[in-house]
Design an enzyme around this catalytic site. Structure first.
Site, PDB file in Angstrom:
ATOM      1  N   ASP A  14       3.131  -3.053  -1.836  1.00 14.69           N
ATOM      2  CA  ASP A  14       3.290  -2.434  -0.516  1.00 14.69           C
ATOM      3  C   ASP A  14       3.068  -0.924  -0.686  1.00 14.69           C
ATOM      4  O   ASP A  14       3.720  -0.290  -1.512  1.00 14.69           O
ATOM      5  CB  ASP A  14       4.701  -2.723   0.017  1.00 14.69           C
ATOM      6  CG  ASP A  14       4.891  -2.266   1.461  1.00 14.69           C
ATOM      7  OD1 ASP A  14       5.084  -3.125   2.333  1.00 14.69           O
ATOM      8  OD2 ASP A  14       4.839  -1.040   1.710  1.00 14.69           O
TER       9      ASP A  14
ATOM     10  N   ASP B 221      -1.195  -2.608   4.804  1.00 12.79           N
ATOM     11  CA  ASP B 221      -0.628  -1.918   3.643  1.00 12.79           C
ATOM     12  C   ASP B 221       0.074  -2.824   2.640  1.00 12.79           C
ATOM     13  O   ASP B 221       0.865  -2.335   1.838  1.00 12.79           O
ATOM     14  CB  ASP B 221       0.283  -0.765   4.095  1.00 12.79           C
ATOM     15  CG  ASP B 221       1.722  -1.196   4.298  1.00 12.79           C
ATOM     16  OD1 ASP B 221       1.934  -2.323   4.777  1.00 12.79           O
ATOM     17  OD2 ASP B 221       2.615  -0.418   3.954  1.00 12.79           O
ATOM     18  N   GLU B 222      -0.212  -4.139   2.687  1.00  9.27           N
ATOM     19  CA  GLU B 222       0.394  -4.962   1.652  1.00  9.27           C
ATOM     20  C   GLU B 222      -0.446  -6.165   1.266  1.00  9.27           C
ATOM     21  O   GLU B 222      -1.315  -6.607   2.022  1.00  9.27           O
ATOM     22  CB  GLU B 222       1.816  -5.387   2.018  1.00  9.27           C
ATOM     23  CG  GLU B 222       1.979  -6.060   3.348  1.00  9.27           C
ATOM     24  CD  GLU B 222       3.448  -6.063   3.773  1.00  9.27           C
ATOM     25  OE1 GLU B 222       4.171  -6.972   3.341  1.00  9.27           O
ATOM     26  OE2 GLU B 222       3.853  -5.163   4.523  1.00  9.27           O
TER      27      GLU B 222
END
Ligand code: DGT
Ligand code: CA
Ligand code: CA
Length: 378
Positions: free
Chosen positions: A18, A119-120
């Site tokens: 993350d 974002d992950e």
């Protein structure tokens, strides 16, 4: 030689990555002078100058209580005394670019790679790490270093036996964290945590669980499953019940174009030259070729992966001119990737050897004449 296939669900190693304070960190990357200042990325609604909410903020701004979802006006009042605070509008196209380049670095560390949101991502590294959490931890450190060096981005990483635990782990030591949850520790490790740590258990569910006397994950693990089903329905209750015991069998699902076929084998003894590995290379090529044929897929990129005695990874890939279903093309690309890698690596001891096919597409209706002619060309 043992060619290791995908591991069963009981012995997986999953890594969750993350990116830290993502949109705000993207802004810092293109304007490094912002790093020491509070940075607040805003979704301006346009109604009045300050109407809208905070999308995210860097950790400097978070110290003042600024966080995702609060009104911009509130963020400004929290930072009223701070003269160098910076409020910026979203630039989604730019954040996507940063995300894509970081994701492509990270995906090279995975047996299977699943991109989740901007974002992950999750990586299945069971094969790559040969079932060892120590090796997986080393890979996670390499991922963090590589992303820092090549994309100037920090991230928080969790390593665990499943996706649910890996996500809990990555969230534990932010920013720039690395947390490993080993299978034997899992249930004990999470028992004392608030139930809200379970991915998908939001504030409303937390409140209802609280009314049932359930505050911690340990409380949830002890709670009667049938009563939980009465309250939340079978699907949610089963998920929460399993999660509380550290159980989650959700697979890492490779997204369409990123699909790949990979096999890694442990050599009988460490090899120091490519000629010692030719027999193994042939067999591994046969194995991935068989899988591609069974799945009716053609391939355009052929890669080799070397895992050294010190657990360093070296990868190199070759792109064919056209998609191929031809074994000779595959084998000769792999052979030349292996030769080049060994030539350039200098004196190394190779412990495990892998071959990866990527850039896959359905081979049905493919022109086999073109394929035949392209044999050996890349
Ligand atoms: P962290 O805690 O270091 O992971 O911080 P972030 O900002 O990366 O937080 P995360 O992972 O929950 O969210 C990723 C991005 O999604 C974040 O940079 C901005 C956006 N985002 C998160 N929460 C909200 C929200 O409540 N509203 C809006 N508009 N955007 C949000
Ligand atoms: Ca994040
Ligand atoms: Ca996130």
């Amino acid at each position: 030689m043992i060619i290791e296939g995908p591991k069963s669900n009981t012995s997986r190693i999953i890594t969750h990555v993350d990116f830290d304070y993502f949109f705000a960190q993207c802004e810092e990357i293109r304007r490094p002078e912002l790093r020491s200042k509070p940075v607040v990325v805003c979704v301006f609604s346009g109604r009045t100058e300050d109407s809208g909410v905070v999308s995210t903020a860097n950790y400097v701004a978070r110290k003042y209580g600024v966080k995702s979802g609060i009104p911009i006006r509130v963020a400004k009042s929290k930072l009223a005394e701070v003269s160098d605070a910076v409020f910026l509008p979203l630039d989604s196209a730019y954040y996507s670019q940063v995300s894509e380049s970081a994701m492509s670095i990270i995906s090279s560390y995975a047996d299977m790679f699943e991109h989740v949101g901007i974002d992950e991502c999750y990586l299945d590294v069971s094969q790559r790490a040969a079932g060892s959490f120590d090796v997986a931890k080393g890979l996670a450190q390499n991922i963090k270093q590589d992303v820092k060096k090549q994309a100037s981005l920090t991230c928080s990483v969790g390593v665990a036996p499943n996706k649910m635990l890996a996500k809990i782990a990555s969230d534990l030591h932010k920013p720039d964290g690395l947390t490993v949850i080993e299978p034997d520790d899992a249930a004990r490790f999470i028992a004392g945590m608030d139930v809200g740590r379970i991915p998908g258990v939001g504030p409303k569910t937390c409140e209802r669980l609280g009314e049932l006397g359930i505050k911690t994950i340990g409380d949830l693990a002890k709670f009667d499953l049938f009563r939980l089903i009465e309250e939340f329905g079978k699907k949610n209750a089963t998920y929460m019940h399993n999660a509380s015991k550290g159980i989650d069998d959700e697979p890492v699902v490779e997204s369409g174009e990123k699909q790949q076929i990979m096999r890694i084998a442990t050599l009988k003894s460490d090899a120091t030259s490519s000629s010692e590995m030719l027999g193994d290379l042939y067999e591994i090529c046969r194995s991935v070729f068989q899988t591609a044929t069974d799945r009716r897929l053609s391939f355009k990129t052929v890669g080799v992966l070397l895992i050294l005695d010190n657990l360093d990874n070296i990868t190199r890939s070759k792109s064919l001119k056209v998609h191929s279903t031809n074994f000779e093309s595959l084998h000769s690309a792999a052979r030349s990737a292996l030769d080049e890698t060994m030539r350039e690596a200098g004196p190394v001891k190779v412990r495990r050897l892998g071959v990866r096919l990527s850039d896959l597409q359905s081979s049905e209706g493919q022109n086999t004449m073109l394929d035949f002619m392209s044999s050996g060309d890349y």
